[in-house]
Design an enzyme around this catalytic site. Structure first.
Site: not given
Ligand code: SAJ
Length: 427
Positions: A263
């Protein structure tokens, strides 16, 4: 009026489509799950969870969901929901082939009044400029009059124990009132989350790419701070926590060794490319992507710096990467920065090993011990809870000299006090 005894067909039995199919089944609909992967179809019909997901593991065994690879089964349904992947190519150009082929495959089997819902994440314009023409050409029916096209972007958050397919609020967009009405009626029968109608397909498409671009740019902001504060000897994690004490106008994100998943690192490119085609360059979004994509290299530079401090050349040294998944406690490796880190380590001559029991199910605790043995440096790339066992004692016992904490996950004070050369990301 949407009747609960209607049949729903859902295209794509992945982390979006399968939980949605099980939810609709639980709410009384007859659900046909369609996927071109016959192995997946077989496993689902055997009630075997094909993905690690609490909702799936709980509801699949007792569901009436019927899976098939036969797209003609769409003709038994009145609502078809498309939940196929929307990746990007290596050059970051959106790959809409899965969407196009799914829409081509369902179109010949649509009935009059059929409601077609696209849940896959796409940039504004895809529904009306790409999906609609295929639907009309292949079905011979007019969208908005004989069949209906709606966009309701998925918001599944893998591994989230609080927010699930049933309780997450949703936006819904359509270019005609009747299609919007039908879709709202349908989602009201399966969701406990709120439903927010948008004014058009494009507005609903834009919501999702904006949500995820917002996250990407905020992560880029703290990743840039991490690189800057590394030179200033400021602990960026403490600063972010301090800034978070402000009760308004701040939303904490945290730096790391990279941004993975299907995403966050992908969706901004959908908007960047579409805007470019329409005469606008998203310099800011593009720069944020460049910052996040630079984090694996920044992480490896800390390994080199740490080994230098111990008068060890990285060339020929054993370096262990802990974690291949893109985020904690799940097995999904899509766009995971771990693989970029491994590539960068190999470029500077390191002998690289990796350990992730979520990805390599056969790996065990003794494997970890063996891999730690004589590794000169260790990178924690994924903050799996099980990596909390990486203590200073274990590292020293195995003669590890450098620990680069790619998720700022371990106890920095204890590791530094033990004499291990510790680097976090920005601390
Ligand atoms: N990450 C960071 N720093 C942060 C947050 C995340 O480096 O502060 C990295 C994570 O390690 C990962 C990547 O970014 O490698 C994505 O992390 P994520 O927590 O955003 O996880 P996702 O990819 O599962 O994102 C989903 C998304 N949901 C949908 O698209 C429906 C996103 O919109 C959400 O915001 C996210 O989950 C969430 O909030 O957990």
């Amino acid at each position: 009026m949407i009747e609960k005894n209607e049949t729903i067909s859902i295209i794509g039995m992945g982390y979006v489509g399968l939980p949605l199919a099980l939810l609709a089944d639980r709410k009384g609909y007859r659900v046909i799950g369609i996927d071109s992967n016959r192995d997946k179809v077989l496993l689902i019909n055997q009630k075997k969870a094909v993905l690690k997901d609490d909702f799936v593991e709980k509801y699949l065994p007792k569901s009436g969901l019927e899976a098939t690879a036969d797209f003609s089964r769409v003709q038994e349904s009145s609502i078809t929901i498309v939940c196929v992947p929307t990746p990007v190519y290596d050059n970051h150009i959106p790959n809409l082939e899965p969407i196009k082929s799914a829409v081509r495959d369902i179109s010949p089997y649509l009935n009059k009044e059929h409601l077609v819902i696209l849940e896959s994440t796409v940039n504004p314009g895809v529904s009306e400029e790409i999906v609609k023409p295929i639907l009309e050409k292949e079905s011979g029916m007019e969208v908005g009059r004989e069949i209906f096209l709606v966009h309701c972007p998925e918001r599944i958050n893998p591994g989230d124990r609080k927010w699930n397919v049933e309780n997450i609020n949703r936006v819904i967009g359509c270019n005609d009132k009747l299609g919007l009405k039908k879709a709202i009626e349908f989602y009201k029968t399966i969701l406990t989350g709120k439903i927010f109608p948008m004014n058009s397909l494009k507005e609903a498409e834009a919501c999702k790419v904006v949500e995820n671009s917002f996250r990407d740019i905020n992560i880029a902001f703290v990743n840039e701070l991490a690189q800057s504060f590394s030179n200033l000897n400021i602990d960026v994690v403490n600063v972010i926590k301090g800034a978070s004490t402000k009760p308004f106008g701040f939303m904490a994100h945290y730096p790391g060794c990279g941004v993975g998943g299907h995403c966050i690192p992908v969706d901004p490119y959908y908007l960047i490319e579409y805007a470019k085609k329409n005469g606008f360059n998203h310099d800011f979004l593009s720069w944020a992507r460049r910052i996040n994509n630079s984090m694996p290299k920044f992480t490896v530079s800390k390994v080199v710096e740490g080994l230098n401090k111990n008068k060890i050349a990285i060339n020929g040294s054993k370096v262990l990467v802990l974690g291949l998944s893109y985020k904690a406690n799940i097995d999904d490796v899509r766009e995971s920065p771990s693989f970029e880190i491994i590539k960068e380590l190999k470029k500077v001559g390191a002998k690289v090993t990796a350990f992730d029991p979520y990805v390599n199910l056969k790996s065990s605790a003794e494997d970890l011990e063996n891999l730690l043995k004589n590794s000169k440096a260790v990178i924690l790339a994924t903050s799996h809870d099980l990596f909390k066992r990486i203590t200073p004692e274990i590292l020293i016992k195995n003669k590890v000299k450098v620990l680069v904490d790619g998720r700022n996950f371990l106890d920095k004070e204890k590791l530094v006090a033990s004499g291990i050369t510790y680097f976090g990301i920005g601390r």
